[in-house]
Scaffold this motif. Structure first.
Motif, PDB file in Angstrom:
ATOM      1  N   TYR A   1      -3.287  15.870  -7.058  1.00 15.63           N
ATOM      2  CA  TYR A   1      -1.919  15.439  -6.798  1.00 15.63           C
ATOM      3  C   TYR A   1      -1.469  14.380  -7.797  1.00 15.63           C
ATOM      4  CZ  TYR A   1      -4.238  11.736  -4.046  1.00 15.63           C
ATOM      5  OH  TYR A   1      -5.023  10.703  -3.638  1.00 15.63           O
ATOM      6  N   PHE A   2      -0.155  14.205  -7.853  1.00 17.66           N
ATOM      7  CA  PHE A   2       0.472  13.309  -8.836  1.00 17.66           C
ATOM      8  C   PHE A   2       0.530  11.922  -8.183  1.00 17.66           C
ATOM      9  CE2 PHE A   2       4.585  13.070 -11.661  1.00 17.66           C
ATOM     10  CZ  PHE A   2       4.039  11.985 -12.321  1.00 17.66           C
ATOM     11  N   LYS A   3      -0.492  11.134  -8.438  1.00 20.27           N
ATOM     12  CA  LYS A   3      -0.691   9.920  -7.669  1.00 20.27           C
ATOM     13  C   LYS A   3       0.462   8.914  -7.810  1.00 20.27           C
ATOM     14  CE  LYS A   3      -4.111   6.632  -6.080  1.00 20.27           C
ATOM     15  NZ  LYS A   3      -3.158   5.525  -6.003  1.00 20.27           N
ATOM     16  N   GLU A   4       0.931   8.722  -9.037  1.00 22.79           N
ATOM     17  CA  GLU A   4       2.023   7.756  -9.233  1.00 22.79           C
ATOM     18  C   GLU A   4       3.250   8.118  -8.398  1.00 22.79           C
ATOM     19  OE1 GLU A   4       1.548   8.233 -13.612  1.00 22.79           O
ATOM     20  OE2 GLU A   4       2.729   6.377 -13.624  1.00 22.79           O
TER      21      GLU A   4
ATOM     22  N   TYR B   1       7.015   7.434  -4.083  1.00 25.78           N
ATOM     23  CA  TYR B   1       8.153   8.108  -3.450  1.00 25.78           C
ATOM     24  C   TYR B   1       7.877   8.847  -2.140  1.00 25.78           C
ATOM     25  CZ  TYR B   1      10.228   7.173  -8.026  1.00 25.78           C
ATOM     26  OH  TYR B   1      10.684   6.563  -9.153  1.00 25.78           O
ATOM     27  N   THR B   2       6.643   8.826  -1.674  1.00 25.10           N
ATOM     28  CA  THR B   2       6.377   9.527  -0.408  1.00 25.10           C
ATOM     29  C   THR B   2       5.945   8.512   0.654  1.00 25.10           C
ATOM     30  OG1 THR B   2       4.007   9.902  -0.647  1.00 25.10           O
ATOM     31  CG2 THR B   2       5.457  11.456  -1.770  1.00 25.10           C
ATOM     32  N   ASN B   3       5.870   8.986   1.878  1.00 22.51           N
ATOM     33  CA  ASN B   3       5.424   8.082   2.943  1.00 22.51           C
ATOM     34  C   ASN B   3       3.902   8.111   3.126  1.00 22.51           C
ATOM     35  OD1 ASN B   3       5.086  10.497   4.337  1.00 22.51           O
ATOM     36  ND2 ASN B   3       6.620  10.058   5.924  1.00 22.51           N
ATOM     37  N   ALA B   4       3.194   8.410   2.028  1.00 23.05           N
ATOM     38  CA  ALA B   4       1.721   8.475   2.074  1.00 23.05           C
ATOM     39  C   ALA B   4       1.106   7.191   2.624  1.00 23.05           C
ATOM     40  CB  ALA B   4       1.170   8.752   0.673  1.00 23.05           C
ATOM     41  N   ALA B   5       1.711   6.054   2.304  1.00 21.08           N
ATOM     42  CA  ALA B   5       1.136   4.765   2.696  1.00 21.08           C
ATOM     43  C   ALA B   5       1.610   4.307   4.074  1.00 21.08           C
ATOM     44  CB  ALA B   5       1.503   3.709   1.653  1.00 21.08           C
ATOM     45  N   HIS B   6       2.557   5.026   4.668  1.00 24.47           N
ATOM     46  CA  HIS B   6       3.100   4.601   5.959  1.00 24.47           C
ATOM     47  C   HIS B   6       2.046   4.780   7.056  1.00 24.47           C
ATOM     48  CE1 HIS B   6       7.595   5.035   4.682  1.00 24.47           C
ATOM     49  NE2 HIS B   6       6.856   4.449   3.759  1.00 24.47           N
ATOM     50  N   LEU B   7       2.073   3.870   8.000  1.00 20.58           N
ATOM     51  CA  LEU B   7       1.095   3.927   9.083  1.00 20.58           C
ATOM     52  C   LEU B   7       1.686   4.658  10.287  1.00 20.58           C
ATOM     53  CD1 LEU B   7      -0.499   0.353   9.028  1.00 20.58           C
ATOM     54  CD2 LEU B   7      -1.108   2.376   7.694  1.00 20.58           C
ATOM     55  N   VAL B   8       0.909   5.576  10.805  1.00 22.13           N
ATOM     56  CA  VAL B   8       1.332   6.332  11.981  1.00 22.13           C
ATOM     57  C   VAL B   8       0.774   5.633  13.216  1.00 22.13           C
ATOM     58  CG1 VAL B   8       1.169   8.562  13.150  1.00 22.13           C
ATOM     59  CG2 VAL B   8       1.429   8.460  10.657  1.00 22.13           C
ATOM     60  N   GLY B   9       1.604   5.545  14.247  1.00 23.76           N
ATOM     61  CA  GLY B   9       1.215   4.854  15.472  1.00 23.76           C
ATOM     62  C   GLY B   9      -0.064   5.401  16.082  1.00 23.76           C
ATOM     63  N   GLU B  10      -0.707   4.578  16.890  1.00 26.44           N
ATOM     64  CA  GLU B  10      -2.024   4.926  17.446  1.00 26.44           C
ATOM     65  C   GLU B  10      -1.961   6.110  18.417  1.00 26.44           C
ATOM     66  OE1 GLU B  10      -4.936   3.994  16.515  1.00 26.44           O
ATOM     67  OE2 GLU B  10      -4.124   2.586  15.044  1.00 26.44           O
TER      68      GLU B  10
ATOM     69  N   GLY C   1       0.636  19.358 -10.964  1.00 27.89           N
ATOM     70  CA  GLY C   1       0.620  17.993 -10.427  1.00 27.89           C
ATOM     71  C   GLY C   1       0.509  16.919 -11.493  1.00 27.89           C
ATOM     72  N   ILE C   2       1.076  17.173 -12.653  1.00 24.87           N
ATOM     73  CA  ILE C   2       1.071  16.173 -13.723  1.00 24.87           C
ATOM     74  C   ILE C   2       2.500  15.982 -14.242  1.00 24.87           C
ATOM     75  CG2 ILE C   2      -1.326  16.524 -14.437  1.00 24.87           C
ATOM     76  CD1 ILE C   2      -0.319  18.373 -16.657  1.00 24.87           C
ATOM     77  N   ARG C   3       2.686  14.922 -15.025  1.00 27.59           N
ATOM     78  CA  ARG C   3       4.022  14.540 -15.477  1.00 27.59           C
ATOM     79  C   ARG C   3       4.834  15.662 -16.116  1.00 27.59           C
ATOM     80  NH1 ARG C   3       5.390   9.208 -17.273  1.00 27.59           N
ATOM     81  NH2 ARG C   3       4.106   7.691 -16.181  1.00 27.59           N
ATOM     82  N   ASP C   4       4.215  16.368 -17.060  1.00 23.98           N
ATOM     83  CA  ASP C   4       5.026  17.277 -17.866  1.00 23.98           C
ATOM     84  C   ASP C   4       4.907  18.740 -17.449  1.00 23.98           C
ATOM     85  OD1 ASP C   4       2.466  17.531 -18.667  1.00 23.98           O
ATOM     86  OD2 ASP C   4       2.841  17.295 -20.824  1.00 23.98           O
ATOM     87  N   ARG C   5       4.468  18.962 -16.221  1.00 29.28           N
ATOM     88  CA  ARG C   5       4.495  20.341 -15.720  1.00 29.28           C
ATOM     89  C   ARG C   5       5.210  20.382 -14.372  1.00 29.28           C
ATOM     90  NH1 ARG C   5       1.531  24.497 -17.665  1.00 29.28           N
ATOM     91  NH2 ARG C   5       0.862  25.385 -15.680  1.00 29.28           N
ATOM     92  N   ALA C   6       5.898  21.501 -14.134  1.00 27.68           N
ATOM     93  CA  ALA C   6       6.625  21.637 -12.872  1.00 27.68           C
ATOM     94  C   ALA C   6       6.393  23.017 -12.284  1.00 27.68           C
ATOM     95  CB  ALA C   6       8.119  21.420 -13.101  1.00 27.68           C
ATOM     96  N   GLY C   7       6.329  23.073 -10.979  1.00 20.50           N
ATOM     97  CA  GLY C   7       6.216  24.353 -10.285  1.00 20.50           C
ATOM     98  C   GLY C   7       7.371  24.488  -9.320  1.00 20.50           C
TER      99      GLY C   7
END
Lengths: 244, 807
Positions: free
Chosen positions: B84-87, B92-101, B185-191
């Protein structure tokens, strides 16, 4: 300036826009058809279908391949149909000098069923058809009225993918060769179908036999009229040679 | 589409799944072909090898209804191989958001499940908020409640083995496809992902589409050229009809249907206006009250005042549990709960699933008014085969309708472009367009209400209704105008002046706009932007085929949505060669940016996904009725008895009906061992009501067929071209066998599963062509949208002794 089509089957999706546009522009009647287990319909070219997309499926090297062949008159540079027709009735089949279009005229009405059969057999691509009701012979007209009025043939106009191309012969040959080089990288058996003999140049991705039995001429097309007539055999050939 | 048609050419990998693009959206292949010319790999994943597959580099046969397994496998592949495109994911995603218990997932069911109510308590899926109601985050991803960790865990089970045994696609083929797609999943390629009804028409259709959102976000493919999630919409003008709310669940511009629990506009606004959960969130739906007030003003004109609550009270309200989608409507009709109605431009007796039930339901109407080009299976239902017309009580009125070539107006294409089309030919005398019909009818109703009064006349007599229909005037009204002279920030606007964009809409009644999305397309009298045909573009725009001066698109002429995610937080495009926007010399260049704020890293910068509460895209999305992560379930009618990797076989919340005609085959039903999928075709349009009446099209595709593998045909003693009977537990259909190498038996959980496919465009009013395939299909639906599961049901096939429908 001679014109040519370049038909790049590597881009064809068999949407049949060309087949339908041809019918619409030429105001050809619909045939009553049945589903017989294929998408190819009507089953063959006929007096009401100058253009027909042929569907053929094969399994090659374990992979499913589906070949689409938007069939039509090739407008041969030296049209055998015309040579034969001339020997029977001058003017029945003409060739427009400027564009190279091979045209069946109203004079074809005077040809007998046998005459027609001889003409059809002379065509390496099995194109000529006859309207039994009117006696007129029928095939692709290169959309003569359109192209001589600065428009593209109807089949080319509607093609969404760039399969159907039309223009100056030189430009079309250049495009065809460029595309062939490109397509060969993935499909080494790719070829152009008789590009030196016809005005309708097909690019085929694979062995022509997968597309259609008459996709290419079995033998190289004749160089000129004399050579062609010399090749004809049987009573018709003798007649043709006598007349020539 | 997040993109537009031309943009497909910018893709490096094109994944077509849930769509037969070449056949059903032929023009899309103009751009797929160009992408191929540029070196793109084209992949088609579909139960049938079709004309699309013929032009793809790779085709894989997927068992109908296993798309989530396939896509979940791809998500798993991307995560487990760190593709995946880590940067992008970080920023820009909610990857770091915490989901309630309270959130949990156990063996096929999410937490909050209530078996009695057959519903989830979705509050258990909420994010964890801090004391300021802002969502908690852990950018280090160490907290196991981070979205990215829950995502990874959820899709752990979607390994190659499980996916292969579910979908029928061999592991080796999966790996090749996954490898190609993950390479973007890199800068200069798109799907890009192209889908259509093959994805939506399942009892988990919405969740299938969610998988593409998740995948594209992981790979950084949203907001960039050649990326996106692209729903292909076509000639039926689905884009325009959803924008303008053809369906019951929304009002124009995707504002929700008012509920009976929201008696005032303030209640409605409170329920539907979200609060930002992140300091950098633009929270665009916070503007909802302005859009609603402007819409009500457009509908009720001078009668819409603060005193009348802008006429909100006159709108019909649904109970929250109500469903007015068409399967429910015909269920009510079948139960005799409806007396009459209008059916315009629709052929439900042909196109709605389980159409034997629909046909009987139509018999229960006292009256029907129908508007059509031709006689259809619906207009002529009263004299359908096997029915004595004398015994049908319905009084039918058939109004001849103008063809779309016989009227002018705008359509919205799949890329959200609003485009004007002229009237090509004069309609025959006595024929009306839908617009003319509606306007005249309503004027008559208004006149009667004014004259005779009636119960609750206000919604009718207070309408701001034209004397005559005029498409241009309506387009102007959609855009909107000032309802009085106003001064905003020292700028003066005159009453009647057209509004420049939806940022200018107000909630005080000073603006009218029938659809806020279309505000900005018609800003100068007589010069609607949607009539533009100007090909001028900058060099950067030319590089990606973006034509900002050709027609106009919503929102505010932004051609690629979420484009502020196509740049890094400093405003530099991820891929400069195919930039959509860039921050240069203190301003944005390229496409219209998703908000004019400066880049994220600068002061005043906003998160790029402006329609979500946090401004971040949602890998985890707690808003749907069936779960915050997509989970594979089997179609309601499935050839297997056990979910391959959980205890929950089918969606726990799919919609179904209980009438005597709503029979379901049981899982792996021995009487119906074959999977049927249904589809459109190039040559006929939808149910075929129009195109079957075009002789040249009928010549090309004259009769109903069923595509089947050579193996199945051999098993059943069927030869290519034979007449066959296809039967489900609900109905029986005659078809011609098309025996083909393009269909193939699949190996699922170690056993052979046969798949057959049929078009649905042939109906009895066209003699000898066959009759509705939908007599076989199943009346069950997605819990979120109620869309029917047309794409998978169980049937059997046998050779026919005699044909009547195809005679």
């Amino acid at each position: 300036m001679p014109k040519s089509f370049f038909i790049d089957t590597s881009k064809c999706t068999a949407c049949r826009g060309c087949q339908l546009a041809c019918k619409e522009w030429n105001a050809l009647d619909a045939n009553a058809t049945k589903q017989v287990g294929t998408h190819q319909n009507p089953p063959d070219l006929n007096a009401n279908n100058y253009k027909l997309v042929r569907f053929n499926e094969h399994v090659i090297d374990g992979k499913v391949r589906w070949f689409f062949f938007p069939d039509q008159c090739r407008h041969c540079l030296t049209p055998p149909c015309k040579i034969v027709a001339d020997s029977i009735k001058e003017g029945a089949i003409t060739q427009d000098e400027k564009t190279g279009a091979v045209l069946f005229t109203a004079e074809t009405k005077g040809l007998t069923k046998d005459d027609f059969q001889s003409i059809r057999e002379s065509c390496p691509y099995d194109i000529p058809r006859r309207n039994e009701a009117t006696g007129l012979m029928a095939k692709c007209t290169m959309c003569f009225e359109r192209i001589t009025n600065g428009m593209l043939p109807a089949c080319v106009k509607v093609c969404p993918t760039g399969t159907m191309n039309f223009g100056e012969r030189e430009a079309m040959l250049e495009l065809a060769n460029k595309r062939l080089a490109e397509v060969k990288k993935t499909f080494p058996r790719a070829s152009l179908a008789n590009p030196d003999d016809v005005s309708v140049i097909f690019l085929l991705q694979d062995d022509p036999k997968y597309y259609h039995s008459s996709a290419v001429a079995e033998a190289p097309a004749p160089l000129d009229r004399k050579a062609f007539l010399a090749k004809l055999v049987g009573p018709f050939g003798r007649l043709a040679r006598e007349l020539s | 589409m997040t993109q537009h048609w031309i943009d497909i050419k910018n893709a490096d990998v094109v994944l077509i799944i849930g769509s037969n693009a070449a056949e059903h959206h032929p023009i899309s292949f103009r751009w797929v072909t160009k992408a191929k010319d540029n070196g793109a790999v084209v992949i088609h994943v579909d139960p049938k090898f079709s004309r699309t597959s013929a032009r793809a580099d790779i085709h894989a046969h997927l068992r109908p209804g296993t798309d989530i397994a396939f896509m979940g496998g791809l998500i798993h592949y991307v995560l487990s191989n760190k593709k995946y495109f880590k940067e992008y994911v970080d920023a820009y995603t909610n990857a770091a958001h915490l989901v309630g218990e309270k959130y949990a997932f156990n063996d096929g069911l999410f937490s909050g499940w209530n078996a009695d109510k057959r519903a989830y308590d979705r509050s258990q899926w909420a994010f964890e908020l801090d004391e300021n109601k802002q969502v908690k985050k852990d950018p280090t991803y160490k907290n196991p409640r981070c979205v990215i960790n829950l995502l990874e865990k959820h899709y752990e089970r979607y390994n190659l083995k499980n996916v292969a045994t579910t979908t029928g696609i061999p592991e080796k083929e999966l790996e090749v496809i996954y490898g190609h797609y993950a390479s973007t999943g890199i800068r200069d390629r798109a799907g890009t992902i192209m889908y259509a009804l093959g994805w939506t028409q399942h009892t988990y259709g919405v969740q299938i589409i969610r998988t593409s959102g998740i995948l594209q976000l992981l790979l950084g493919n949203i907001g960039v050229a050649g990326g996106g999630v692209n729903a292909l919409r076509g000639e039926p003008n689905v884009q325009g009809s959803t924008d303008h709310c053809l369906l019951y669940h929304i009002l124009p511009g995707y504002n929700p249907m008012p509920f009976s629990t929201q008696p005032t506009l303030a209640d409605y606004n409170k329920a539907n206006t979200p609060l930002a959960t992140d300091p950098k969130s633009a929270n665009w739906w916070g503007n909802r009250p302005k859009y609603m007030a402007s819409m009500l003003k457009a509908w009720f004109g001078d009668a819409a005042t603060p005193e009348s609550d802008f006429g909100y009270g006159w709108l019909p309200k649904a109970d929250p549990s109500d469903d007015f989608s068409y399967m429910y409507m015909f269920d009510r009709a079948y139960k005799g709960q409806m007396k009459g109605g209008f059916i315009l431009g629709l052929n439900p007796a042909q196109s709605v699933p389980n159409s034997n039930k629909v046909r009987k339901a139509l018999d229960n109407f006292d009256w029907l008014i129908m508007m059509e080009l031709h006689h259809s299976e619906t207009t002529d239902n009263w004299r359908r085969p096997g029915v004595d017309p004398k015994k049908v009580k319905t009084e039918c009125f058939l109004v001849p309708s103008a063809h779309r070539l016989e009227r002018e107006g705008t359509i919205s294409n799949s890329g959200r472009w609003q485009m004007w089309h002229n009237k090509a030919i004069q309609e025959p005398k006595g024929v009306k367009s839908f617009g003319d019909f509606h306007v005249e009818l309503m004027n008559k109703v208004i006149e009667l209400y004014k004259k005779d009064g009636g119960t609750l006349p206000e919604p009718i007599v207070n309408l701001d209704w034209p004397q005559k229909f005029d498409a241009d005037t309506q387009a102007k009204k959609n855009n909107g105008y000032y309802t009085k002279d106003v001064t905003v920030k020292d700028k003066q606007f005159k009453k009647g002046q057209l509004i420049a964009g939806f940022a200018n809409l107000a909630d005080d009644g000073s603006t009218a706009s029938a659809n806020w999305l279309y505000c900005g397309g018609y800003v100068e009298d007589g010069k609607p932007l949607y009539k533009r045909r100007d090909l001028t573009q900058t060099a950067e725009q030319a590089a990606i085929g973006l034509f900002p001066n050709f027609s106009w698109c919503w929102p505010v002429n932004r051609r690629i949505l979420y484009n502020r995610a196509g740049v890094d937080p400093d405003g530099n495009p991820w891929n400069p060669a195919k930039m959509v926007i860039a921050w240069k010399d203190g301003k944005w260049v390229g496409d219209v940016p998703d908000g004019a704020w400066p880049p994220m890293s600068q002061e005043g910068g906003k998160n790029p996904f402006i329609m979500t509460q946090s401004g971040m895209s949602q890998l985890y999305g707690p808003g749907r009725l069936d779960g915050p992560f997509p989970e594979h379930y089997e179609p309601v009618e499935t050839p297997i008895t056990q979910h391959p990797f959980s205890k929950q076989l089918s969606s726990p919340v799919y919609k179904f009906f209980d009438s005597d005609l709503d029979k379901l085959a049981k899982p792996a039903d021995a009487a119906f061992p074959i999977v049927l999928t249904t589809y459109s075709m190039t040559e006929h349009w939808c149910g075929g009501g129009e195109t079957r009446n075009v002789p040249n099209l009928l010549e090309a595709e004259p009769q109903l067929y069923v595509e089947m593998s050579q193996e199945l045909a051999k098993e059943k003693g069927i030869k290519n071209g034979d007449g066959v009977i296809v039967e489900s537990i609900r109905g029986r259909v005659e078809a011609i066998a098309m025996v083909t190498v393009r269909m193939k038996p699949l190996t699922v959980q170690g056993k052979t599963v046969h798949v057959v496919g049929m078009p649905f465009c042939f109906g009895w009013t066209t003699k000898g062509c066959g009759d509705s395939t939908n007599r076989l299909t199943v009346g069950v639906g997605d819990p979120n949208t109620s869309i029917p599961e047309y794409k998978a049901c169980l049937v059997n096939v046998k050779k026919a002794d005699k044909l009547t429908e195809l005679a």
